[in-house]
Design an enzyme around this catalytic site. Sequence first.
Site, short mmCIF file in Angstrom:
data_model
loop_
_atom_site.label_atom_id
_atom_site.label_comp_id
_atom_site.label_asym_id
_atom_site.label_seq_id
_atom_site.Cartn_x
_atom_site.Cartn_y
_atom_site.Cartn_z
N GLU A 258 2.89 -6.11 13.00
CA GLU A 258 2.19 -6.22 11.71
C GLU A 258 2.27 -4.84 11.09
O GLU A 258 1.67 -3.89 11.58
CB GLU A 258 0.75 -6.68 11.92
CG GLU A 258 0.08 -7.15 10.65
CD GLU A 258 -0.50 -6.01 9.85
OE1 GLU A 258 0.09 -5.69 8.79
OE2 GLU A 258 -1.51 -5.46 10.25
N CYS A 292 -3.53 -2.08 4.98
CA CYS A 292 -2.16 -2.49 4.68
C CYS A 292 -2.09 -3.67 3.72
O CYS A 292 -1.10 -3.84 3.02
CB CYS A 292 -1.41 -2.82 5.97
SG CYS A 292 -2.24 -4.05 7.00
#
Length: 487
Positions: A258, A292
């Site tokens: 990720e 993010c």
Amino acid sequence: MSFFPENTSRLFIDGELRASSGGTYPVLDPSNGEEIGHAADATEDETSAAVAAARRAFDTTDWSRDHALRARCLRQLREAIDARLEEIREFTIAEVGAEHFLTTGPQLEGPVQGLDYWAELVEGFEWVTDLGTADVMGLSSRREVRREAAGVVAAITPWNFPHQINFAKIGPALAAGCTVVLKPAPDTPWCAAMLGELAGATDLPPGVLNIVTSSRNEIGAQLTRDPGVDLVSFTGSTATGKAIMRTAADSLKRVFLELGGKSASIVLDDADLGSACMMTAVNASMHAGQGCALTTRLLVPRERLDEAIELTTAALAGLAPGDPRDPGTMCGPIISARQRDRIAEYVELARAEGGTIECGGAPPEDKTSGYWFTPTLISGLDPSSRVAQEEIFGPVLVILAHDGDQHAIDIANDSPYGLSGAVWGSDPARIEYVVNSVRTGTLGVNGAQWYGVDVPFGGFKQSGIGREMGIEGFAEYLETKAVGTPG
């Protein structure tokens, strides 16, 4: 507070808290830069011992096959955390700089409560699927598909949302029957180290969960290389993710990644511009932009660009950095001086690329200690500029003009990333077209939230491989075995 400093300065290996032969390193409060304690600085030998313990627990115990035990341990861990929740909240704010309001959600309470989801999933999951009987080459055979644990997991996590990401890895991994070596980021070791003490309140067998904190990122690289590790689950930068893939290729380890994002908030010409600008400003500034999946590109109709700049500037002005312990604070400190300086370098790059700093652009003048940056809006950049393309990881929002729905989609997709995003409008058909066209793993419509432990999270393109959370995240930690028996 009993976690300070003894129990957060130990490693947890093979069911035991132990001091590191590598000594300790200081942990800092980013809101003031002061040392608040120490964390164990694991050595290579201790990291190898953690992997060996996880390997032994997986290979020689019934952990991977005892579904009831796993469900019970997950609930016990949640209960142990709940009993000390306020204590954990206090040091989370101190270590991470996490705003108090976020600890009631993804910075603490959300992922902790999510442990119940994983326990329930263990109990209700279809571990064996009967495919029935078939005549295979003249033999009557009954076929079934079994789902089994992937093995030993190296979980390598970042500093920005440590509880969220720690539990998003160890929750499904333990539920699946894997054993785990958790290696947190050097900046936020305590959020992981505290689990060593709390594991003592559960029936977790020795070696099932191991925690190695370290000041050195090389320890993460060692876990990636270790032949005793079957799967690497990593959250962090795209550059590091690529390095992990290269290293893992030598032993064909499975990898879950990720990675980064540069998510776009698309405002259509029939949207409530004020709400879109306000919510995007808040999203880009919460936790000082250190997320993010936060939307850091604001795409607005060209004919309303000036109005959008004015509205967004006003919104950001109300999000001045403040004490993360104050429940009203939305924008807290930057994690470190290094990260603050990196943000400042991007602002200078924006000026060099022809951008205009509409507001912010520097640390706040009233903060003389700690690491801070004022929420910043940048206009006048080309969508292909570095500042409009690269992940900054700070409270910096780039506003860009578009000439219609398709142009906005093209700008949003013109990125190496595809992690998250948002769309604002009033015509359901146009909104649906944008949702179907933007290549991103998650997307919110008119402020609606997609986040939840039951929702798969991950991205397209260089934002990663695989999904975390939800059934899809659980499946990352499983292998598939087909078995035939006489029919």
